[in-house]
Design a protein around this motif. Structure first.
Motif, PDB file in Angstrom:
ATOM      1  N   PHE A  56       8.559  44.271   2.177  1.00 25.13           N
ATOM      2  CA  PHE A  56       9.542  45.223   1.637  1.00 25.13           C
ATOM      3  C   PHE A  56      10.348  44.570   0.516  1.00 25.13           C
ATOM      4  O   PHE A  56      10.631  45.198  -0.508  1.00 25.13           O
ATOM      5  CB  PHE A  56      10.483  45.708   2.749  1.00 25.13           C
ATOM      6  CG  PHE A  56       9.782  46.517   3.810  1.00 25.13           C
ATOM      7  CD1 PHE A  56       8.784  47.412   3.469  1.00 25.13           C
ATOM      8  CD2 PHE A  56      10.150  46.400   5.155  1.00 25.13           C
ATOM      9  CE1 PHE A  56       8.138  48.177   4.447  1.00 25.13           C
ATOM     10  CE2 PHE A  56       9.513  47.155   6.138  1.00 25.13           C
ATOM     11  CZ  PHE A  56       8.501  48.045   5.790  1.00 25.13           C
TER      12      PHE A  56
ATOM     13  N   GLN B 190       9.404  42.085  -1.390  1.00 31.99           N
ATOM     14  CA  GLN B 190       8.514  41.945  -2.555  1.00 31.99           C
ATOM     15  C   GLN B 190       8.440  43.258  -3.348  1.00 31.99           C
ATOM     16  O   GLN B 190       8.507  43.256  -4.573  1.00 31.99           O
ATOM     17  CB  GLN B 190       7.090  41.591  -2.099  1.00 31.99           C
ATOM     18  CG  GLN B 190       6.846  40.110  -1.883  1.00 31.99           C
ATOM     19  CD  GLN B 190       5.408  39.842  -1.440  1.00 31.99           C
ATOM     20  OE1 GLN B 190       4.508  40.660  -1.649  1.00 31.99           O
ATOM     21  NE2 GLN B 190       5.202  38.687  -0.821  1.00 31.99           N
ATOM     22  N   GLU B 191       8.307  44.344  -2.603  1.00 35.60           N
ATOM     23  CA  GLU B 191       8.152  45.635  -3.282  1.00 35.60           C
ATOM     24  C   GLU B 191       9.408  46.018  -4.045  1.00 35.60           C
ATOM     25  O   GLU B 191       9.345  46.677  -5.069  1.00 35.60           O
ATOM     26  CB  GLU B 191       7.783  46.720  -2.267  1.00 35.60           C
ATOM     27  CG  GLU B 191       6.393  46.489  -1.694  1.00 35.60           C
ATOM     28  CD  GLU B 191       5.697  47.765  -1.274  1.00 35.60           C
ATOM     29  OE1 GLU B 191       6.376  48.799  -1.142  1.00 35.60           O
ATOM     30  OE2 GLU B 191       4.469  47.717  -1.065  1.00 35.60           O
ATOM     31  N   LYS B 192      10.528  45.571  -3.531  1.00 32.83           N
ATOM     32  CA  LYS B 192      11.786  45.894  -4.203  1.00 32.83           C
ATOM     33  C   LYS B 192      11.867  45.199  -5.575  1.00 32.83           C
ATOM     34  O   LYS B 192      12.587  45.654  -6.460  1.00 32.83           O
ATOM     35  CB  LYS B 192      12.974  45.478  -3.335  1.00 32.83           C
ATOM     36  CG  LYS B 192      14.240  46.151  -3.766  1.00 32.83           C
ATOM     37  CD  LYS B 192      15.217  46.353  -2.639  1.00 32.83           C
ATOM     38  CE  LYS B 192      16.273  47.346  -3.107  1.00 32.83           C
ATOM     39  NZ  LYS B 192      17.151  47.769  -2.071  1.00 32.83           N
TER      40      LYS B 192
ATOM     41  N   ASP C 183       9.414  45.021  -7.532  1.00 31.24           N
ATOM     42  CA  ASP C 183       8.445  45.692  -8.393  1.00 31.24           C
ATOM     43  C   ASP C 183       9.193  46.669  -9.287  1.00 31.24           C
ATOM     44  O   ASP C 183       9.596  47.743  -8.844  1.00 31.24           O
ATOM     45  CB  ASP C 183       7.427  46.437  -7.508  1.00 31.24           C
ATOM     46  CG  ASP C 183       6.167  46.764  -8.285  1.00 31.24           C
ATOM     47  OD1 ASP C 183       6.081  46.368  -9.463  1.00 31.24           O
ATOM     48  OD2 ASP C 183       5.273  47.391  -7.697  1.00 31.24           O
TER      49      ASP C 183
END
Lengths: 167, 177
Positions: free
Chosen positions: A45, A47-49, A51
């Motif tokens: 989660f 990591q995705e933030k 992006d």
């Protein structure tokens, strides 16, 4: 305690604050070995933030439109400028080429042409003077004939007075 | 007049800028393609700019934009389905061995697992766990009730949990062997 919270999390019964607590728990080093396998989930989660939409997307509509109009403007202005330059190029008054032709030869040196012309003019002048000489002689004859004219006049006067006296 | 327009566009840009990353992540989650997501966000921005006057009445700008973004992405997916009858899920699920070995860390494996969830579930789990949105907001974006959101969120989390446990067992088995 954390076990309970995790179970609650998977049942989707946790509040945002509780989930924040879980995230904090997994971001620190003190994770129980039983929970270690879930660490990657919260890492995912996180990591995705990170992006994020890269730069070009951030130039939003207005600036983008302006850019477009700018290009059109630049293109049309340069087009107009090119047209004007081209028009002048085509319609440019042809520089009259000054030259003289002497005996069939083209003379581009103006000084030479002028000297030549002056010389010719002078000779024309001389010729004219030469031609006028007989005229001058005629004038002399005319003047010498002037007394004769006087005689004729006097003769006329005499005849008129004779006519008057006869009446 | 010009000044007013300028202010209007600055305001609009700021609103978009504040949410563009979230919009991009949502589009990417639904479309599962970074380039397509970028195009979709641009398209949405154009559409919102045309309707900017109506945006003044919007109470929750973030939720409104997210909802518009999702609807737009679903339209795109529907169009793709009409064009080529390949199921989007199928194409994406197949990953070549290179991609598989590339995903060494478990976190990106999990991201891949989330990508394979049905659209509604992956959208909901990301809006909650990545964006930190309230259930009510997610309900607004997905046009569901809060309860339905909660059920889908739970399903998504459970599925990922099952796969994590499965993966954990597989790793342990290979270690013991």
């Amino acid at each position: 305690m954390m076990n309970e919270l995790l179970e609650k999390y998977f049942r989707a019964e946790t509040s945002l604050t509780e989930e924040q607590e879980l995230k904090h728990y997994f971001s620190t080093g003190n994770v129980s070995p039983a929970h270690e396998m879930y660490r990657a989930l919260f890492d995912a989660f996180e990591q995705e933030k990170q992006d994020i939409a890269i730069e070009p997307l951030k130039k939003v509509i207005r600036s983008k439109r302006k850019e477009g109009i700018g290009w059109i403007k630049i293109l049309s202005y340069s087009g107009i400028a090119a047209a004007i330059v081209l028009a002048f190029w085509i319609q440019r008054p042809q520089q009259p080429e000054n030259y003289a032709v002497i005996h069939g030869t083209r003379i581009d040196n103006p000084e030479y042409a002028q000297r030549y012309a002056e010389r010719k003019m002078n000779s024309v002048n001389e010729m004219l003077k030469e031609g006028l000489r007989p005229m001058q002689a005629m004038e002399a004859v005319k003047q010498s004939l002037q007394p004769l004219k006087k005689i004729k006049e006097t003769h006329g006067n005499i005849i008129e007075t004779e006519k008057d006296s006869q009446h | 007049m010009r000044h007013y327009k300028c202010m209007e566009s600055i305001q609009f840009n700021n609103q978009i800028l504040n949410h563009s990353d979230q919009l991009f992540r949502l589009a990417k989650s639904i479309l599962r393609n970074g380039d397509a997501a970028k195009d979709a966000v641009q398209e949405l921005i154009m559409k919102l700019w045309e309707k900017r006057i109506q945006l003044d009445d919007v109470e929750n700008m973030q939720a409104f934009m997210m909802r518009s973004m999702r609807n737009l992405c679903l339209d795109i997916i529907r169009q793709q389905h009409d064009e080529d009858e390949l199921p989007a899920e199928f194409e994406y699920a197949e990953r070549n061995p290179y991609q598989q070995t590339e995903q060494k860390d478990f976190a990106s494996q999990i991201r891949n697992m989330i990508d394979k969830l049905p659209e509604l579930q992956r959208t909901i789990i990301r809006m909650r766990d990545v964006e930190g949105m309230e259930l009510a907001e997610i309900a607004y974006v997905t046009l569901l009730t809060e309860n339905a959101v909660s059920v889908n969120l739970s399903r998504a989390r459970q599925k990922i949990r099952e796969q994590i446990i499965k993966e954990q067992k597989r790793v342990e088995e290979t270690v013991w062997k």
